[in-house]
Design a protein around this motif. Structure first.
Motif, PDB file in Angstrom:
ATOM      1  N   GLN A 233       0.831  -1.198   0.000  1.00  0.00           N
ATOM      2  CA  GLN A 233       0.000   0.000   0.000  1.00  0.00           C
ATOM      3  C   GLN A 233       0.861   1.241   0.000  1.00  0.00           C
ATOM      4  OE1 GLN A 233      -2.690  -0.394   3.407  1.00  0.00           O
ATOM      5  NE2 GLN A 233      -4.359  -0.775   1.982  1.00  0.00           N
ATOM      6  N   LEU A 234       0.427   2.239  -0.760  1.00  0.00           N
ATOM      7  CA  LEU A 234       1.048   3.556  -0.747  1.00  0.00           C
ATOM      8  C   LEU A 234      -0.024   4.552  -0.312  1.00  0.00           C
ATOM      9  CD1 LEU A 234       3.129   2.008  -2.556  1.00  0.00           C
ATOM     10  CD2 LEU A 234       3.421   4.142  -3.801  1.00  0.00           C
ATOM     11  N   VAL A 235       0.296   5.336   0.698  1.00  0.00           N
ATOM     12  CA  VAL A 235      -0.668   6.291   1.230  1.00  0.00           C
ATOM     13  C   VAL A 235      -0.043   7.680   1.219  1.00  0.00           C
ATOM     14  CG1 VAL A 235      -2.079   6.964   3.191  1.00  0.00           C
ATOM     15  CG2 VAL A 235      -1.734   4.526   2.670  1.00  0.00           C
ATOM     16  N   GLU A 236      -0.701   8.602   0.485  1.00  0.00           N
ATOM     17  CA  GLU A 236      -0.236   9.981   0.417  1.00  0.00           C
ATOM     18  C   GLU A 236      -0.950  10.825   1.464  1.00  0.00           C
ATOM     19  OE1 GLU A 236      -0.709   8.822  -4.089  1.00  0.00           O
ATOM     20  OE2 GLU A 236      -1.895   8.630  -2.265  1.00  0.00           O
ATOM     21  N   SER A 237      -0.299  11.922   1.847  1.00  0.00           N
ATOM     22  CA  SER A 237      -0.913  12.905   2.726  1.00  0.00           C
ATOM     23  C   SER A 237      -0.272  14.255   2.468  1.00  0.00           C
ATOM     24  CB  SER A 237      -0.751  12.512   4.197  1.00  0.00           C
ATOM     25  OG  SER A 237       0.623  12.437   4.542  1.00  0.00           O
TER      26      SER A 237
END
Length: 121
Positions: free
Chosen positions: A3-7
């Motif tokens: 998983q890749l999670v941006e913020s």
């Protein structure tokens, strides 16, 4: 599963700054490249910056001198510091990682869900 999670996206005035973060998690043996792409409405997705595993970074001409990409390999994270933002930087920004989940497996691209950046007064 990777998983890749941006913020870090949001609304900012022209000339302002934002710092995007992206964290890669899951079963990861090695990450080669980590990159940021963006897609504005009605336009194709375009490369903003790519940071290779040996810290060589390439930028789109439109962001050179304004954006800085960095990586924390120990944390499997990539960042995009965006300064002097312009209305034309408005887009959904996507994190990309080119990696292998186990040594000897095929290199694959993984994508985050995207984070909206809006530059407007």
């Amino acid at each position: 599963q990777v998983q890749l999670v941006e913020s870090g996206g949001g609304l900012v005035q022209p000339g302002g700054s934002l710092n995007l973060s992206c964290a890669a998690s899951g079963i990861i043996a090695r990450i080669y490249d980590m990159a940021w792409y963006r897609q504005a409405p009605g336009k194709p997705r375009e490369l903003v910056a790519v940071m290779h595993s040996r810290s060589i970074t390439n930028y789109a001409d439109s962001v050179k001198g304004r954006f800085t990409c960095s990586r924390d390999n120990a944390k499997n994270m990539v960042y995009l510091q965006m300064n002097s933002l312009k209305p034309e930087d408005t887009a959904v920004y996507y994190c990309n990682a080119r990696l292998v989940t186990t040594f000897g497996s095929a290199i694959r691209d993984y994508w985050g869900q995207g984070t909206q950046v809006t530059v407007s007064s």
